[in-house]
Design an enzyme around this catalytic site. Structure first.
Site, PDB file in Angstrom:
ATOM      1  N   SER A 260       0.844  -1.195   0.045  1.00 59.65           N
ATOM      2  CA  SER A 260      -0.065   0.119  -0.032  1.00 59.65           C
ATOM      3  C   SER A 260       0.854   1.304   0.003  1.00 59.65           C
ATOM      4  O   SER A 260       2.000   1.053   0.207  1.00 59.65           O
ATOM      5  CB  SER A 260      -1.021  -0.062   1.390  1.00 59.65           C
ATOM      6  OG  SER A 260      -0.175   0.596   2.298  1.00 59.65           O
ATOM      7  N   LYS A 261       0.235   2.333  -0.336  1.00 57.39           N
ATOM      8  CA  LYS A 261       0.954   3.506  -0.440  1.00 57.39           C
ATOM      9  C   LYS A 261       1.522   3.963   0.983  1.00 57.39           C
ATOM     10  O   LYS A 261       2.564   4.548   1.000  1.00 57.39           O
ATOM     11  CB  LYS A 261       0.055   4.822  -0.900  1.00 57.39           C
ATOM     12  CG  LYS A 261      -0.976   5.084   0.043  1.00 57.39           C
ATOM     13  CD  LYS A 261      -1.561   6.412  -0.701  1.00 57.39           C
ATOM     14  CE  LYS A 261      -3.071   6.609   0.071  1.00 57.39           C
ATOM     15  NZ  LYS A 261      -3.775   7.593  -0.660  1.00 57.39           N
TER      16      LYS A 261
END
Ligand code: GLU
Length: 503
Positions: A260-261
Site C-alpha cells: 500500500s502507499k
C-alpha cells in the site's frame, strides 16, 4: 496489429504498481510492433486530484516509456482524456437501455442505505443492487412507464444501471489465468451512467477500448472481477471483446496483503516513482537516487520471469524476452533489497559520464561546486562500487568535497600510537618532495616507507585512511589521495592527525 493502453485515473500519484502495468504494456507493444496508448480515465470528478495527470506523464517520461498516442500529442483515436469524450458515452448507455440491457434507477442515498441495512439483517455479507432486490427498488423495471417518465422529468438521482441476467455464467479467457468465470449471481447491477451525464469507469472503459481498437487489456488483478461486467457489456453492444491479461498483485515486503502507499513510509523505501508533495508527501525512487533502468529491470521481474537464470536485462533484451505467457499468477513480493541490488549493478555498469549527469544536481552544496569534470569522473570511478543509490555518492563520499569528520573514532583511538607520529611527518615530507602524485606514486611512497622502516601496514594505513576520509569504509586510499591532490592530502594528513590526537 496490437494496440494496448495504459489507462490510469488521476486520483493521486501513480503507484509503482501502475508503473509496472505501464511497463508490461510497453514491452508487449514493442515486442509485437504495436502501439502503446496513454488514456487518462478522469470521469470520476469527485476523486480527481490536480497535478496527478502531470505526475503520470512525468513518471512515464522519466522511465522512457514513450506512448504513441496520448492526450498531449493526440492520435487518430482521440481525445485521450475521458472527460473530453463525455458526450460520446451516453449513446451507448441509451442503446443498452433500449435493448433492455440497462435500466434507469432513481434511488436516493437513503434508499440505498436502507437496502444495505436490509441485506445485513438478512445475513448477507455484501449488499448488492442485483436481481434479488431490484424489484423492491426505485427503477424503470419496478415502476410503471408513467412513474418512470415522471421521475425522469424530475431528474433527481437518475442513473443508468446494467440489467445483469440472474442466472448465467460469464466465462472469458485471461492470458495469465486461463479460463475465468463468474456466476452472474455474484455481480451487481453496476451504474454505467450518472445523473450528470458522466459515464462511470465501466462504461467509459469498454467504449474506449472498443473505439480505440484495443487488442489486449493488460491491467492489475484488482480489475479481474469487473471484467465479467465488461464481457457482458461487450455482448450487449455486440462488440468483440479484447484479450485480457490481469497482472498479479504486488505484495508487501513482509506479512500479508497488497503493497500500500503507506508501506513506503512504514518500511522506509519509496513505493512511488517520483516524489509527491501535497497534503501528504511520498518519497520517490527518482529522488531517493535510484536508476530508472534498474527500476525497470526490477519491475519487469515483479510478476514475470524469462524462465532462465538471467536477471540483468536492458530494455532491448527485455523486449526480446518478454511474453505475456510467462507472467505469473501468484502475487509478487515487493523486495526492496532486490531493487537496491539491481540499482547497484546498474550503477557499477554505467558509464561514469552518465552518472556525472545524474549526480551533478545533487552536488549543489557550494563547496562541492567548482570541481573539474575530471575530478568528478575520478570520484565516481572510486565510489561507484560502494554505493547502492545515486544519493549515496554524496552522503557516503562527501569527504571528497569537504574536510572529513572523524567517523571511525574508536578505531582511530585504538590505532593511534604517539611513537608513530614521526613516521606520518616523514611520509608528509616525502609526499611534498615527490614531483608526481598519481596513485601508483602515492602507493610507492607509503608502502616503500613502511617497508624501509620495518613497520606494519596496520600501524600506518588505518590512521592514514581516517585522516584522509574520516572512515575505514572508503575506496582505495592511494587513488583517493591522488585524486584529492598533493597539497590537500598533506593538509588532511596533518589536520587529521591533530584531530585524532585530540580524541
Ligand atoms: N482507470 C483504471 C485504473 O486506474 C484502469 C483499469 C484498466 O486498465 O482497465 O486503474
Amino acid at each position: 496489429m496490437v494496440r494496448v493502453r495504459f489507462a490510469p485515473s488521476p486520483t493521486g500519484p501513480l503507484h509503482i504498481g501502475g508503473v509496472r502495468t505501464a511497463l508490461y504494456n510497453y514491452l508487449f507493444a514493442k515486442k509485437m510492433g504495436g502501439s502503446f496508448i496513454l488514456r487518462i480515465e478522469d470521469t470520476d470528478r469527485t476523486r480527481y486530484v490536480p497535478g496527478a495527470e502531470d505526475y503520470i506523464i512525468e513518471a512515464l517520461d522519466w522511465f522512457g516509456l514513450e506512448t504513441d498516442e496520448n492526450p498531449i500529442k493526440g492520435g487518430d483515436y482521440g481525445p485521450y482524456r475521458q472527460s473530453e469524450r463525455k458526450d460520446l458515452y451516453k449513446q451507448y448507455a441509451m442503446k443498452m437501455l433500449e435493448d433492455g440491457n440497462a435500466y434507469y434507477a432513481f434511488d436516493s442515498a437513503e434508499d440505498l442505505e436502507r437496502m444495505r441495512e436490509e441485506a445485513k439483517e438478512n445475513g448477507k455479507h455484501v449488499a448488492k443492487y442485483d436481481a434479488t432486490v431490484r424489484m423492491q427498488m426505485k427503477n424503470s423495471l419496478s415502476l410503471s412507464t408513467e412513474e418512470t417518465a415522471a421521475l425522469l422529468e424530475k431528474g433527481e438521482n437518475v442513473v443508468v444501471r446494467l440489467n445483469i441476467p440472474s442466472d448465467r455464467r460469464i466465462g472469458f479467457k485471461d492470458i495469465v489465468r486461463d479460463e475465468v468465470s463468474f456466476d452472474t449471481k455474484e455481480l451487481d447491477d453496476k451504474v454505467i451512467l450518472k445523473g450528470d451525464g458522466m459515464p462511470t469507469y465501466h462504461l467509459a472503459n469498454i467504449v474506449d477500448d472498443h473505439l480505440m481498437e484495443i487488442t489486449h487489456v493488460i491491467r492489475g488483478e484488482e480489475w479481474l472481477s469487473s471484467t465479467a461486467h465488461h464481457i457482458l457489456m461487450y455482448e450487449f453492444m455486440g462488440w468483440e471483446p479484447p484479450q485480457f491479461v490481469h497482472l498479479p498483485l504486488i505484495l508487501k515486503p513482509v506479512g500479508q496483503g497488497k503493497l500500500s502507499k503507506r508501506d513506503g513510509a512504514k518500511f522506509g523505501f519509496p513505493v512511488f516513482p517520483l516524489e509527491w508533495k501535497a497534503e501528504e508527501t511520498y518519497a520517490g525512487f527518482r529522488e531517493d537516487g535510484f536508476d530508472k533502468d534498474a527500476i525497470k529491470n526490477f519491475l519487469a521481474f515483479l510478476g514475470w520471469n524469462p524462465g532462465t537464470e538471467q536477471e540483468m536485462f536492458n530494455m532491448e533484451d527485455l523486449i526480446a524476452a518478454f511474453s505475456l505467457e510467462k507472467i505469473v499468477k501468484s502475487g509478487a513480493r515487493f523486495d526492496i533489497d532486490k531493487a537496491k541490488w539491481f540499482n547497484q549493478q546498474y550503477i557499477i555498469a554505467k558509464d561514469n559520464a552518465e552518472i556525472a549527469e545524474v549526480i551533478k544536481p545533487l552536488l549543489q552544496n557550494a563547496s562541492y561546486m567548482g570541481h573539474s569534470d575530471s575530478f568528478i569522473l575520478g570520484f565516481i570511478e572510486l565510489m561507484k562500487e560502494r554505493v547502492e543509490s545515486y544519493n549515496e555518492f554524496v552522503s557516503k563520499g562527501y569527504y571528497f568535497f569537504e574536510k572529513p569528520r572523524i567517523e571511525d573514532e574508536k578505531i582511530a583511538r585504538k590505532k593511534w600510537k604517539d611513537e608513530n607520529e614521526l613516521h606520518f611527518t616523514a611520509i608528509r615530507t616525502q609526499m611534498a618532495e615527490s614531483s608526481s602524485f598519481d596513485s601508483d606514486t602515492v602507493q610507492g611512497i607509503i608502502k616503500g616507507y613502511i617497508g624501509d622502516n620495518g613497520l606494519s601496514f596496520g600501524a600506518i594505513l588505518p590512521i592514514l585512511r581516517i585522516a584522509i576520509s574520516g572512515t575505514m569504509k572508503g575506496p582505495d586510499i592511494f587513488g583517493m589521495m591522488s585524486l584529492l591532490g598533493k597539497e590537500e592530502s598533506i593538509d588532511r594528513l596533518h589536520a587529521g592527525i591533530e584531530k585524532i590526537k585530540a580524541l
